[in-house]
Design a protein around this motif. Structure first.
Motif, PDB file in Angstrom:
ATOM      1  N   ARG A  32       0.836  -1.202   0.000  1.00  0.00           N
ATOM      2  CA  ARG A  32       0.000   0.000   0.000  1.00  0.00           C
ATOM      3  C   ARG A  32       0.871   1.253   0.000  1.00  0.00           C
ATOM      4  N   ASP A  36       1.457   3.755  -3.181  1.00  0.00           N
ATOM      5  CA  ASP A  36       0.517   4.814  -2.839  1.00  0.00           C
ATOM      6  C   ASP A  36      -0.927   4.355  -3.063  1.00  0.00           C
ATOM      7  N   ALA A  37      -1.206   3.101  -2.755  1.00  0.00           N
ATOM      8  CA  ALA A  37      -2.523   2.516  -3.011  1.00  0.00           C
ATOM      9  C   ALA A  37      -3.528   2.953  -1.962  1.00  0.00           C
ATOM     10  N   THR A  38      -4.776   3.083  -2.371  1.00  0.00           N
ATOM     11  CA  THR A  38      -5.859   3.365  -1.438  1.00  0.00           C
ATOM     12  C   THR A  38      -6.174   2.131  -0.600  1.00  0.00           C
ATOM     13  N   ARG A  39      -6.067   0.955  -1.238  1.00  0.00           N
ATOM     14  CA  ARG A  39      -6.356  -0.285  -0.535  1.00  0.00           C
ATOM     15  C   ARG A  39      -5.594  -1.435  -1.190  1.00  0.00           C
ATOM     16  N   ALA A  59      -5.586  -0.414   4.197  1.00  0.00           N
ATOM     17  CA  ALA A  59      -6.232   0.745   3.600  1.00  0.00           C
ATOM     18  C   ALA A  59      -5.718   2.013   4.258  1.00  0.00           C
ATOM     19  N   ALA A  60      -5.794   3.111   3.509  1.00  0.00           N
ATOM     20  CA  ALA A  60      -5.305   4.389   4.018  1.00  0.00           C
ATOM     21  C   ALA A  60      -6.059   4.810   5.267  1.00  0.00           C
ATOM     22  N   GLU A  61      -7.330   4.386   5.370  1.00  0.00           N
ATOM     23  CA  GLU A  61      -8.134   4.766   6.529  1.00  0.00           C
ATOM     24  C   GLU A  61      -8.114   3.681   7.604  1.00  0.00           C
ATOM     25  N   GLN A  92     -13.414   4.827  -7.924  1.00  0.00           N
ATOM     26  CA  GLN A  92     -12.522   5.088  -6.798  1.00  0.00           C
ATOM     27  C   GLN A  92     -11.052   5.056  -7.196  1.00  0.00           C
ATOM     28  N   GLY A  93     -10.772   4.709  -8.447  1.00  0.00           N
ATOM     29  CA  GLY A  93      -9.387   4.637  -8.892  1.00  0.00           C
ATOM     30  C   GLY A  93      -9.170   3.450  -9.803  1.00  0.00           C
ATOM     31  N   PRO A 115      -4.488   5.151  -7.125  1.00  0.00           N
ATOM     32  CA  PRO A 115      -5.089   6.461  -7.430  1.00  0.00           C
ATOM     33  C   PRO A 115      -5.017   6.844  -8.902  1.00  0.00           C
TER      34      PRO A 115
END
Length: 225
Positions: A32, A36-39, A59-61, A92-93, A115
């Protein structure tokens, strides 16, 4: 988007420093950040071959989810069947899915949500990371029931569980000289039937056994070179 190929060989070392049940999480989090992956998710193929289970999510969150997804008709089935990396644009990407396979043994899938559209160099690295992930799952499966649990959407009978312990660790084997694959059906309720194989330097030995009925003797499948 980042991603240096020289950093990929460090993934097995990073996984080895983690607890066996956390090894895939460590790989997912490393990827990740690297891309630079979101998930980033790892999905393992169910024992029935009818579903995949999402065992790990970075995941980023700090999102984590556990879900089982029907395989038939899905993009996951396509990736497993073709053993080819899949890419598509979503709201979402960029979604990238790569097979996690070792010598023909389809272990699962590596899924990333990026992204921006990845270049060929990044796609190559994702494929290489999926290959490394296969070895990580195989190695750590000796020390934790996490992956065994992930493969069972329905609890097998005691007889079936005992029988699976008698099967080869990998039900499929692919080499330059041959491809072998076996399975027991129905997967959750069986007993008695079994098969095994062993590869020497120049001969593949295969046996199929049915102790509840007619017995099939071991078969040596000639030289495979």
């Amino acid at each position: 988007m980042s991603g240096e190929q020289s950093g990929l060989p460090r993934l097995p070392t990073a996984a080895e420093t983690a607890a066996p049940a956390d090894a895939v999480d460590v790989i997912a989090e490393d990827l990740r950040r690297r891309f630079d992956a979101t998930r980033v998710s790892f999905l393992i193929v169910d024992l029935t071959g009818k579903a995949v289970a999402r065992l790990s999510t970075a995941a980023a969150e700090s999102e984590r989810e556990t879900e089982r997804i029907p395989l038939f008709g899905s993009v996951y089935e396509k990736v497993i069947r073709t053993q080819r990396l899949y890419q598509e644009a979503t709201g979402q990407g960029q979604r990238v899915i790569s097979p996690v396979t070792n010598r023909g043994d389809a272990i699962g899938l590596l899924e990333l949500l990026l992204p921006t559209a990845p270049g060929e160099d990044v796609l190559d690295e994702v494929g290489e990371a999926a290959h490394i992930l296969a070895y990580v799952v195989i190695a750590n499966g000796r020390f934790t029931d996490l992956y065994t649990w992930g493969k069972r959407s329905r609890p097998p009978t005691l007889a079936a569980e005992i029988q699976y312990q008698l099967l080869p660790p990998a039900l499929s084997c692919e080499a330059a000289q041959f491809t072998l694959c076996g399975n027991l059906v129905p997967s959750e309720d069986l007993s008695g039937d079994s098969f095994d194989y062993s590869l020497d330097r120049d001969t593949l030995h295969v046996s199929v056994t049915d102790p509840m009925g007619p017995w099939c003797p071991p078969v040596a499948v000639g030289t495979c070179w």
